[in-house]
Design an enzyme around this catalytic site. Structure first.
Site, short mmCIF file in Angstrom:
data_model
loop_
_atom_site.label_atom_id
_atom_site.label_comp_id
_atom_site.label_asym_id
_atom_site.label_seq_id
_atom_site.Cartn_x
_atom_site.Cartn_y
_atom_site.Cartn_z
N SER A 204 0.82 -1.17 -0.07
CA SER A 204 -0.04 0.06 0.12
C SER A 204 0.96 1.26 0.09
O SER A 204 0.21 2.44 -0.51
CB SER A 204 -0.94 0.24 1.20
N HIS A 233 -5.55 -3.30 -2.19
CA HIS A 233 -5.26 -2.33 -3.25
C HIS A 233 -5.14 -2.81 -4.83
O HIS A 233 -4.68 -2.30 -5.59
CB HIS A 233 -3.64 -1.64 -3.18
N LYS A 264 -11.92 0.97 -1.27
CA LYS A 264 -11.01 1.62 -2.05
C LYS A 264 -11.61 1.93 -3.46
O LYS A 264 -12.61 2.54 -3.76
CB LYS A 264 -9.70 0.96 -2.09
N1 PMP Z 1 -5.15 -4.11 3.75
C1 PMP Z 1 -4.17 -3.16 2.97
C2 PMP Z 1 -3.23 -3.44 2.41
C3 PMP Z 1 -4.57 -1.61 3.06
O1 PMP Z 1 -3.97 -0.85 2.46
C4 PMP Z 1 -5.72 -1.10 3.75
C5 PMP Z 1 -6.32 0.13 3.70
N2 PMP Z 1 -5.17 1.08 3.88
C6 PMP Z 1 -6.73 -2.14 4.60
C7 PMP Z 1 -6.06 -3.64 4.62
C8 PMP Z 1 -7.71 -1.75 5.46
O2 PMP Z 1 -8.94 -1.51 4.40
P1 PMP Z 1 -10.18 -0.64 4.85
O3 PMP Z 1 -10.03 0.75 4.38
O4 PMP Z 1 -11.21 -1.40 4.11
O5 PMP Z 1 -10.32 -1.10 6.32
#
Ligand code: PMP
Length: 418
Positions: A204, A233, A264
């Site tokens: 990310s 992502h 996302k």
């Molecule tokens: N896993 C990864 C790799 C992420 O980048 C993110 C969000 N930053 C999440 C999980 C969490 O997702 P959510 O915003 O749906 O809680």
């Protein structure tokens, strides 16, 4: 309420202030350029927004396909409210499972080419719910060193021991697997029941892609090794119609657990776990966020269902995302910026120093572009960066104006020579 008229209930009377250390910690963060105030958006999410009273080009959301404000999404959310009301009323295992929750999961399972799907309240709660639910003392978790915070928290909640392998280092991972297969657990458990390899599909903060084919190959040499991919992502970005990194690499059916987010590219809120029917059933019994937190409201569920349809009906959105990504990345590099190891729309502009990065982000903001600064502890202390993401909704003109601002600020702050 005007904040000036709020009672100061958090401060206890007299000289007592048991939380007084918080102010010291804040001062410390500010001294180290690690304090980041929240900016407030007063328009809908999109490629241009009003932020802290300034109109800016937005390079910081995860709204890859522009679905947060797509007309079909808004209409679907309204339909959810009109037909089923504002809230679900309870956790799903009590009386919060509506027909639409089940329909979303069936549609997602079909989309992901898996037997079953279970949704959670967020991608974060997927990782903190699933990892401890499927692993125990007699298991081992192997985790990439740059995995997301929610994976780290999920592992902390598990009783299984864990080992971290260097980022994307499949040779090191293979060595850990060999070692684990030879020795089993040192304390008399015998062979591990399960060895779970956990990795982000797309990382990310750097935007690089996990070497999934090599990881899956290594796992398949052992009967007790399974792969767990967090595709937050990659959902809506990689694979056919945005099915994710597993589909992108032609690995459908060979990854036991796929986690995706609905927050996302899908443009709404939530997370899901795609895998076998048995996985879904055990998570309904044991996934703690699923069991103890209320389910998605109808507006969210209906909008998520619409997003899955849009991703299949409007392939031009993903095409546009990728063509803009390629152009934006190439232009940043041509200007002289270091975009790290990115292979996806997440494009970091590597600056290194936290202070410089915060000044850069502020100068960009004043030039009408919002690029978030990312500093320690989200990334290593010497790897501060501006993290940019272009979306399918950005026009060429918006991206050109953003590049002009990067060029101007880069020269002004001495990041670019000449
Ligand atoms: N896993 C990864 C790799 C992420 O980048 C993110 C969000 N930053 C999440 C999980 C969490 O997702 P959510 O915003 O749906 O809680």
């Amino acid at each position: 309420m005007d904040t000036a008229t709020r009672p100061t209930v958090s401060r206890t009377s007299g000289s007592r202030d048991p939380l007084g250390f918080l102010a010291d910690e804040i001062a410390d963060l500010k001294r180290q350029n690690l304090f980041r105030p929240l900016r407030v958006m007063s328009t809908q999410q999109g490629p241009e927004i009003d932020l802290d009273g300034r109109h800016v080009i937005n390079l910081s959301s995860n709204d890859y396909l522009g679905l947060t404000h797509h007309p079909r999404m808004k209409e679907a959310a309204l339909r959810g409210v009109r037909e089923f009301g504002a809230g679900s009323g309870a956790v799903r295992s009590i009386i919060g499972t509506m027909s639409m929750h089940e329909a979303l999961e069936d549609e997602l399972a079909e989309f992901k080419h898996t037997e079953a799907v279970l949704t959670f309240q967020s991608g974060f709660t997927c990782n903190t719910g699933v990892i401890p639910a499927v692993t125990a003392e007699q298991d081992l978790i192997l985790s990439d060193s740059l995995n997301h915070a929610s994976i780290i928290d999920g592992m902390r909640l598990s009783k299984a021991p864990r080992k971290v392998f260097p980022h994307k280092d499949v040779a090191a991972l293979r060595e850990l697997l060999r070692d684990a297969a030879d020795k089993g657990r040192a304390d008399g458990w015998g062979p591990y029941r399960l060895i779970l390899i956990v990795t982000d599909g797309v990382f990310s903060m750097d935007g690089d892609i996990a070497p999934l084919p090599e990881i899956v190959e290594a796992a398949e040499e052992y009967d007790n090794v399974a792969v767990y991919v967090d595709d937050a992502h990659s959902s809506g970005v990689l694979g056919k119609a945005g099915r994710g990194s597993v589909n992108h690499f032609g690995l459908d059916g060979r990854v036991a657990i796929q986690v995706g987010t609905l927050s996302k590219a899908v443009g709404v809120l939530g997370g899901y776990v795609a895998g076998s029917q048995a996985l879904r059933e055990i998570l309904i019994q044991r996934g703690r966020p699923f069991l103890f937190s209320t389910s998605h409201p109808p507006a969210v569920v209906e909008a998520c269902r619409e997003a899955i349809r849009i991703m299949q009906d409007e392939p031009e959105l993903i095409d546009r995302l990728w063509s803009s990504t390629r152009r934006f990345k190439a232009e940043l590099t041509r200007l002289g910026f270091d975009t790290g190891h990115s292979e996806t729309p997440i494009t970091p502009v590597m600056l290194g120093d936290s202070g410089l990065t915060q000044r850069f982000s502020q100068a960009l903001f004043e030039a009408g572009v919002f690029g978030t600064s990312v500093v320690f502890p989200t990334v290593a202390i010497d790897k501060a960066r501006i993290r940019t993401i272009v979306s399918a909704a950005h026009s060429d003109d918006q991206l050109d104006r953003a590049l002009t601002a990067f060029d101007k600020v880069g020269h002004h702050l001495g990041v670019l020579a000449g």
